[in-house]
Design an enzyme around this catalytic site. Structure first.
Site, short mmCIF file in Angstrom:
data_model
loop_
_atom_site.label_atom_id
_atom_site.label_comp_id
_atom_site.label_asym_id
_atom_site.label_seq_id
_atom_site.Cartn_x
_atom_site.Cartn_y
_atom_site.Cartn_z
N LEU A 139 0.60 -1.62 -0.15
CA LEU A 139 0.02 0.20 -0.31
C LEU A 139 1.05 1.38 -0.15
CD1 LEU A 139 -3.05 -0.32 2.50
CD2 LEU A 139 -3.46 -0.71 0.01
N GLY A 140 2.14 1.58 0.58
CA GLY A 140 2.66 2.05 0.77
C GLY A 140 4.12 2.55 1.53
N GLY A 176 4.43 4.11 5.56
CA GLY A 176 3.94 4.77 6.77
C GLY A 176 5.03 4.58 7.84
N GLY A 177 4.48 5.27 8.41
CA GLY A 177 5.53 5.52 9.98
C GLY A 177 6.51 3.92 9.96
N PHE A 178 8.05 4.34 9.48
CA PHE A 178 9.02 2.83 9.52
C PHE A 178 8.76 2.32 9.03
CE2 PHE A 178 8.44 5.94 13.71
CZ PHE A 178 8.74 6.74 13.26
N GLY A 179 7.83 2.03 8.63
CA GLY A 179 7.80 0.20 7.75
C GLY A 179 7.07 0.51 6.27
N VAL A 194 3.49 -0.62 3.91
CA VAL A 194 1.64 -1.18 4.33
C VAL A 194 1.81 -2.32 3.51
CG1 VAL A 194 -0.14 -0.52 5.34
CG2 VAL A 194 2.14 0.86 5.92
N LYS A 220 1.58 -3.35 9.43
CA LYS A 220 2.81 -2.15 9.33
C LYS A 220 4.21 -3.86 9.14
CE LYS A 220 2.60 2.03 9.41
NZ LYS A 220 2.40 2.63 9.75
N ASP A 238 3.08 11.93 15.67
CA ASP A 238 3.91 11.92 14.48
C ASP A 238 2.65 12.50 13.47
OD1 ASP A 238 5.04 12.60 12.16
OD2 ASP A 238 4.77 9.88 11.87
#
Ligand SMILES: *C1O[C@H](CO)[C@@H](O)[C@H](O)[C@H]1NC(C)=O
Ligand SMILES: *[C@@H]1O[C@H](CO)[C@@H](O)[C@H](O)[C@H]1NC(C)=O
Ligand SMILES: *[C@@H]1O[C@H](CO)[C@@H](O)[C@H](O)[C@H]1NC(C)=O
Ligand SMILES: *[C@@H]1O[C@H](CO)[C@@H](O)[C@H](O)[C@H]1NC(C)=O
Ligand SMILES: *[C@@H]1O[C@H](CO)[C@@H](O)[C@H](O)[C@H]1NC(C)=O
Ligand SMILES: *[C@@H]1O[C@H](CO)[C@@H](O)[C@H](O)[C@H]1NC(C)=O
Length: 667
Positions: A352-353, A355-358, A360, A375, A471
């Protein structure tokens, strides 16, 4: 009187077959031809098989009727001549090892009760061996060397009288053209034996020959002078005895001919019954042992090893880290295998993309069919993992319509997986920045802003413990089916605070949303969340990122620009052009001013999330921005004119400093 006549008749009848049966020939056997004892049997192939596949067995086969060895015309002391001939074959489990052999036997009884197997050949037992009262004459075809019995080798022919110790014996073989040729009794080859007794000369001759030698060799193998009249009674039974020891051996008799006072009828060798296909049977056994069995073993071993490798591979593949302290998080703990299945092996199509450090991935849980976003975060240190997971889980238990529900987690070596509710409409960031043609209108934006504010308010003030998001930004705001804004990834930033060198403070968050005091002290508070929320408000209203790097000049800083437009009395100029002027000006102005207020350099000036909600819901008036001190000396950061060289630009300066730091964290 009549009874006596009847009895005499019976006697006559019973004796007459004996006197008549002085000669017979069997070329193959039929059921009922023989008296059988032990494991001996007549097979359907018309073979007499004395022993079968079992070890330590005895087989006896006797001509059913008695034989009269002394004809009335003879003196009682003189025994009739007799002649026997038979064809045999011994097939052993092994090529050169078998046991124990076959004996042709003349016995006073039909069968040999009490006899023992093995070296006793089914003839005698320990107590009667060697006794004259036995009245047993035998010719043994012995395939085992028993030194107690003074056997010459394990392939010999012997003449035995009343005992197992041969009176005379010779190694198996035959004479042809004055030359002796060896024979191997257990070769499985068919061989013929002639046993002759000359009643006048008191001489016993034993001759052996392979089946290929059709006529009896002129020179016997054994020629032994011995008067058998004291051994052989008038009425005797004749037959065969055989036994096996620890090695199973098949002892066959194929044909048998006998005569008293005359030569035994010649056995027609072309009429012999067929032995079981030995070339198939024996090799099949040995092949099974020498080739088949090892092959099967190797195959089995290979399969076991492959199975084991697969098992280990699967275990490795789906290995997780599960420690005792996690047991209480049972419901929140996912199986890696399930996540792997859900995301179809974390394949690119489900990506999916970032996102926050990982990364997804989208997935569908195998059992419940619930759509989830997984994630995948790689982490190096396990330090502080316990606290972190505890926090994630406790935060994950929070449920609010403006928070993306964290359903659970999973841990592997070096990896952490967080499982969230899947938000079909993706992140707000994409609508604002990535897709120029698709956008969301002001009404929707305002609802999203209110939603995020209420989510953050819940985290800050309504939870049991104060939860700091750390965040807040557009890409962490996800849109559900009804375009409600939901905050995701809360608490995650904290993960990178842990396990760090205490002397260096890692600042985690996203550039442009970081409060100046956060950068300086490294401490995240609800006020730093509010600062980020301010940046987020401006981002949503203006459709621009908080900081936009520019090559030729200093970076574009959204807050500075909005501030300067506001101070110039033209704040609505900053509205997102994609809105095309379709907005409620008072709402937009409120959002922009609130954005500035939340992003105030002084934490104390920033409103709480409760106040933010009040302002947004028009329950309280926004404080007058003009009454606030926007320029602070000393600790001041917010610079109206960042491009003025005379004043130190603390804000951008510290952002630049920290951007290096952040870079090193994110790479
Ligand atoms: C027959 O045998 C018995 C003893 O075995 C003997 O006493 C007798 O003399 C024998 N008869 C003849 C005719 O030899
Ligand atoms: C029986 O024995 C006697 C003396 O032992 C002998 O003279 C006679 O020839 C024998 N008869 C036969 C048929 O062998
Ligand atoms: C030995 O064999 C004899 C005769 O067959 C029998 O009477 C006796 O009981 C046997 N002895 C043993 C110890 O089996
Ligand atoms: C026959 O066997 C004996 C011993 O078993 C051996 O010494 C001899 O050489 C063999 N003869 C032939 C022709 O194989
Ligand atoms: C037994 O063999 C010898 C030679 O070894 C021979 O002279 C004799 O005639 C044979 N006896 C029979 C009954 O064949
Ligand atoms: C042996 O048997 C075959 C086939 O049954 C027959 O042709 C042949 O004549 C027989 N030989 C003798 C000597 O009886």
């Amino acid at each position: 009187m009549a009874a006596i006549v009847f009895l005499t008749l019976i006697l006559l009848i019973s004796i007459s077959p004996a006197s008549a049966d002085q000669r017979f020939i069997f070329n193959g056997f039929n059921f009922g031809d023989l008296f059988l004892d032990g494991v001996a049997e007549v097979t359907s192939d018309r073979l007499l098989r004395l022993t079968n596949d079992y070890d330590q067995q005895i087989g006896h086969a006797f001509y059913p009727n008695p034989i009269s060895f002394k004809t009335p015309s003879n003196n009682n002391s003189s025994l009739s001549s007799f002649s026997a001939s038979f064809v045999f074959a011994i097939i052993s489990e092994y090529d050169d090892l078998g046991g124990h052999g076959i004996a042709f036997v003349v016995s006073p009884t039909r069968g040999l009760p009490g006899a023992r197997p093995s070296e006793n050949l089914g003839l005698f037992n320990e107590s009667n061996n060697g006794k004259e009262t036995n009245h047993i004459f035998a010719v043994e075809l012995d395939t085992i060397q028993n030194l107690d019995l003074r056997d010459i080798n394990r392939n010999h022919v012997g003449i035995n009288i009343n005992g197992l110790m041969s009176e005379q014996s010779e190694r198996a073989g035959y004479w042809v053209d004055g030359e002796f040729r060896n024979l191997t009794l257990i070769s499985g080859e068919r061989m013929q034996v002639w046993i002759e007794y000359d009643g006048l000369k008191k001489q016993i001759n034993v001759t052996l020959a392979p089946i290929e030698i059709r006529d009896k060799p002129k020179i016997p193998l054994l020629s032994y002078r011995r008067d058998l009249s004291s051994v052989i009674n008038d009425i005797m039974y004749i037959g065969f005895s055989s036994s096996t020891g620890s090695i199973t051996t098949l002892h066959y008799v194929l044909a048998w001919s006998f005569n008293v006072n005359g030569e035994a009828q010649k056995i027609n060798l072309s009429q012999l019954p067929k032995l079981p296909p030995r070339t198939k049977k024996k090799p099949s056994r040995s092949k099974l042992l020498t080739i088949g069995l090892p092959l099967v073993c190797v195959a089995l071993a290979l399969m076991t090893v492959l199975g084991l490798i697969y098992f280990i591979y699967r275990r490795r593949k789906f290995a997780e880290i599960l420690e005792d302290w996690e047991l209480e998080y049972g419901p929140q703990r996912f199986k890696y295998k399930d996540l792997y299945k859900a995301t179809k092996g974390f394949r690119e199509k489900e990506f999916l993309g970032f996102g926050g450090f990982g990364r997804v991935y989208k997935g569908v849980l195998p059992n419940s069919k619930i759509e989830v976003a997984v994630k995948r975060i790689s982490h190096e240190s396990r330090q502080g993992m316990k606290e972190f997971v505890a926090e994630i889980v406790s935060v994950g238990r929070l449920r609010h319509r403006n928070l993306v529900a964290l359903l659970g987690y999973c841990r592997r070596k070096g990896e952490l997986f967080l499982v969230y509710d899947y938000m079909r409409n993706g992140s707000l960031d994409a609508y604002l920045h990535e897709w120029p043609e698709i956008t969301i209108n002001w009404e929707q934006r305002f609802e999203i802003i209110k939603g995020v504010a209420s989510g953050l308010f819940y985290l800050h003030e309504q939870c049991e413990k104060v939860v700091i998001h750390r965040d807040v930004k557009a890409s962490n705001v996800l849109l559900d089916d009804e375009f409600n804004g939901r905050l995701g990834d809360f608490g995650l930033a904290k993960m990178y605070d842990r396990g760090a060198d205490p002397r260096t403070t890692h600042v985690v968050g996203t550039l442009g949303y970081l409060a100046p005091e956060h950068i300086r002290t490294g401490r995240a508070t609800t006020r730093t969340d509010v600062y980020a929320f301010g940046a987020f408000l401006l981002e949503v209203a203006c459709g621009r990122r908080p900081i936009h790097p520019q090559e030729d000049s200093d970076d574009f800083i959204l807050m500075d620009w909005v501030f300067s437009c506001w101070s110039n009395g033209n704040i609505l100029r900053t509205a997102d052009p994609k809105l095309g002027g379709n907005f409620e000006p008072s709402q937009l102005e409120l959002v922009l001013k609130l954005g500035l207020l939340c992003s105030h350099s002084s934490p104390a000036v920033r409103p709480t999330m409760y106040q933010v909600l009040q302002y947004l819901q028009a329950e309280a008036p926004l404080p007058d921005l003009a009454s606030l001190r926007w320029r602070l000396s000393g600790n001041g950061f917010f610079n109206l004119t960042p491009r003025d060289g005379d004043e130190l630009d603390d804000f951008t300066g510290s952002v630049r400093q920290s951007s290096l730091l952040l870079d090193s964290i994110f790479r």
